[in-house]
Structure formats: structure tokens, C-alpha cells
Enzyme design. Structure first.
Site, PDB file in Angstrom:
ATOM      1  N   LYS A  53     -94.655  59.761  36.440  1.00 21.15           N
ATOM      2  CA  LYS A  53     -93.679  60.696  37.016  1.00 21.15           C
ATOM      3  C   LYS A  53     -94.182  62.133  36.855  1.00 21.15           C
ATOM      4  CE  LYS A  53     -89.969  57.441  36.130  1.00 21.15           C
ATOM      5  NZ  LYS A  53     -88.858  56.995  35.295  1.00 21.15           N
ATOM      6  N   GLN A  82     -85.485  58.583  30.179  1.00 22.70           N
ATOM      7  CA  GLN A  82     -86.161  57.304  30.412  1.00 22.70           C
ATOM      8  C   GLN A  82     -85.473  56.195  29.625  1.00 22.70           C
ATOM      9  OE1 GLN A  82     -88.873  56.909  32.567  1.00 22.70           O
ATOM     10  NE2 GLN A  82     -88.659  54.729  32.177  1.00 22.70           N
ATOM     11  N   ASP A 122     -81.628  60.121  38.642  1.00 20.41           N
ATOM     12  CA  ASP A 122     -81.731  58.656  38.651  1.00 20.41           C
ATOM     13  C   ASP A 122     -80.534  58.012  39.342  1.00 20.41           C
ATOM     14  OD1 ASP A 122     -84.075  57.571  37.701  1.00 20.41           O
ATOM     15  OD2 ASP A 122     -83.502  57.735  35.581  1.00 20.41           O
TER      16      ASP A 122
END
Ligand code: NAD
Length: 294
Positions: free
Chosen positions: A53, A97, A120
Site C-alpha cells: 500500500k 490494518q 476501507d
């Protein structure tokens, strides 16, 4: 022989276009889009994902601030950090994460991220908007990437029989909701408690598999001409990456199929970039990015 849906090539094109777009903003004197990525602990797979990422952000001109916090970080410390970035106007997106260490309540963390910065798309407000078909949902990156790929490769979705195997909040459920929210197509969702998986997979015009079990889907479980999207990422004993479907067997029967690696994975990262740029655009009074506005 099936068409191979090349997510790697499409993701590269999306990154190139995003780079041009961001260069344009910088020429106008605007700041770079920015993304905070927080990793707690040192799970090796998570480290690889975060590094991918970070690299992708750098390539297109998104400033990424990566925080590698020790495994013993307390929930309060993490929530305080999130709060700080929620209040920072120069930060567009915040990503924590997953999975988190067991002493941290994941639900609390997801809910602590401002829904407007929730790149997200896991916050209940974004999930709720997605479920109800309301405007402005930030769509979780993997389902968004799959949707963009289906549209790019002109795979018809309207009135097709869709089967999603796997019902996680990250992939399976939001994937199914994407087909449901505007009644695009009927969807069957299967999971660990599905009695006879084959009964469902056999009916699929479009089969999306997100489980994490190599060879879960074998050629006898699909019909001729199916489109197969393989989300699974599994590492074999000899270190190879494979998906959840028997790629070699099924590609003889399918109309189209995604490879692993090089299918859904790169599209997930591209969608993260798109969601970040979309938030940035809206903050600056522009429309959302067209690829996220689906
Ligand atoms: P998860 O473990 O949260 O969920 C797995 C789902 O599969 C659950 O709904 C479970 O009920 C179901 N399941 C388990 N065994 C089953 C079986 N035998 N038959 C039918 N359903 C079964 O996983 P997740 O986070 O959704 O990820 C799934 C897979 O996708 C993993 O391999 C993960 O690494 C991969 N993944 C890939 C990407 C990508 O970008 N390519 C993104 C996210 C996840």
C-alpha cells in the site's frame, strides 16, 4: 479456454491515471492527497500488505504516513492516535490494518475512524449506506476492485445469477451488497455453514470466492461459461501463492477467470488509492472519483 481477467494490468492503468490526476492538482497549488496507515504488531502478511500500500501511494503521489506500532500498544493509545488524525484536516484517509492483536477490540477501532476518512469502508455508517443503497458510501476496497474489474472487462452483471462464497465483513458481505443495493442481480451468499456448497456454485453465472482454502472450488462445482473471481490468497508449502479455486481445471470451463496472483489483489490496492483520492476530491469541493461513484 477462459479469458484471463488481468487485475495487475488494470491496476497499473488506474495508478497511471491517478498519478496524472494528482499531478494536475499539484500544478494548481493543491496539496497531495494523504493516507495514514496504522499497523499494530508484526504479523508478516500484514507487513507485506502495508508495504504494498505504501509503495502504491508513493507511485501515484499520495502521501502515506505509515505507523508500525509495537504489538503491546494499548487500545487507548491506538484510539488516541486515530482521534488525532480524525481531527487533522490535512489527512484524507485513515486505515488500520487488520487483524489487530487480541487485546484490542476491533469493532471499537473500526467505529473510532471518522466515516468520512474510512478508506476501507468498514465503518457501520458506510456499510449501512452500502446496504441501503444510499449515496456516499465508501465501498470496501476488495469488492470495489472486483466491481471495477467486472465493468472494465465488460462482464454483464445485470440479472445474472451471482454466488458469493465467504461472508466476511471485509469481502463477502459487502460484495453481495453491491449486487443487491440497486437490485442489479440476485445473490446467494455461502459460508462455512452452507450444507451443500456445490448446489449453489453450480447455479452461478458469476462466482466470487473469498474463503482462504486452496482448491475449495473444483471444475465439477461450476457450470460451463461461468465467470470466476478468485479472492483467496493461500501460500502453498513450496511458497507459491494460490487462490481458492482450481485455476487450471476451471479455466477450461469458464468464460473468464481471475488469476492468483495478479487478479483481485492488485485491484484491492488500486481501490484503496481511488477511495483516498475520492475523499480528497470531495474535501476540495469536487465530485467523487468516477470509478468509486458506482
Ligand atoms: P475470513 O476468514 O474473514 O472469512 C472467510 C469466510 O469463508 C467466512 O465467511 C467463512 O464462513 C467462509 N468459509 C470458510 N470455510 C468455508 C467452506 N468450507 N465453505 C464455504 N465457506 C467457507 O476471510 P476474508 O478476510 O474474507 O478473506 C478470505 C480470503 O480472501 C483469504 O484467503 C484472504 O487472504 C483473501 N483476501 C484477499 C484479498 C485480495 O485483495 N486479494 C483481500 C481480502 C482477503
Amino acid at each position: 479456454m477462459a479469458q484471463i481477467l488481468d487485475g495487475k494490468a488494470l491496476a497499473k492503468r488506474i495508478r497511471e491515471d491517478l498519478k496524472k490526476e494528482i499531478d494536475g492538482y499539484l500544478k494548481k497549488g493543491m496539496r497531495n492527497p494523504s493516507l495514514v496507515v496504522i499497523l499494530v504488531g508484526d504479523d508478516p502478511a500484514s507487513k507485506v500488505y502495508v508495504e504494498n500500500k505504501r509503495k502504491a501511494c508513493k507511485e501515484v503521489g499520495i502521501n502515506s504516513l505509515v505507523f508500525n506500532l509495537p504489538a503491546e500498544t494499548t487500545q487507548e493509545e491506538l484510539l488516541n492516535l486515530i482521534k488525532k488524525f480524525n481531527e487533522d484536516d490535512d489527512i484524507d484517509g485513515i486505515l488500520v490494518q487488520l487483524p489487530l492483536p487480541s487485546h484490542i477490540n476491533t469493532q471499537k477501532v473500526i467505529q473510532a475512524i471518522s466515516p468520512e476518512k474510512d478508506v476501507d469502508g468498514f465503518h457501520p455508517l458506510n456499510m449501512g449506506k452500502l446496504a441501503t443503497g444510499m449515496d456516499g458510501a465508501i465501498i470496501p476496497c476488495t469488492p470495489l476492485g472486483i466491481w471495477i474489474m467486472l465493468k472494465h472487462y465488460k462482464i454483464p452483471t445485470f440479472k445474472r445469477d451471482v454466488v458469493v462464497v465467504g461472508a466476511s465483513n471485509i469481502v463477502g458481505k459487502p460484495m453481495a451488497l453491491l449486487f443487491l443495493r440497486k437490485e442489479e442481480a440476485p445473490v446467494s451468499v455461502c459460508h462455512i455453514n452452507t450444507k451443500n456448497l456445490k448446489n449453489y456454485t453450480k447455479t452461478a453465472d458469476i462466482l466470487i470466492v473469498a474463503v482462504g482454502k486452496p482448491n475449495l472450488i473444483t471444475p465439477d462445482m461450476v457450470k460451463e461459461g461461468v465467470v470466476v473471481i478468485d479472492v483467496g490468497i493461500n501460500r502453498t508449502e513450496d511458497g507459491k501463492l494460490v487462490g481458492d479455486v482450481d485455476f487450471e481445471g476451471i479455466k477450461e470451463k469458464a468464460q473468464a477467470i481471475t488469476p492468483v496472483p495478479g487478479g483481485v489483489g492488485p485491484m484491492t490496492v488500486a481501490s484503496l488509492l481511488l477511495n483516498t483520492v475520492s475523499i480528497y476530491r470531495m474535501k476540495h469541493g469536487f465530485t467523487p472519483h468516477p470509478l468509486t461513484d458506482i
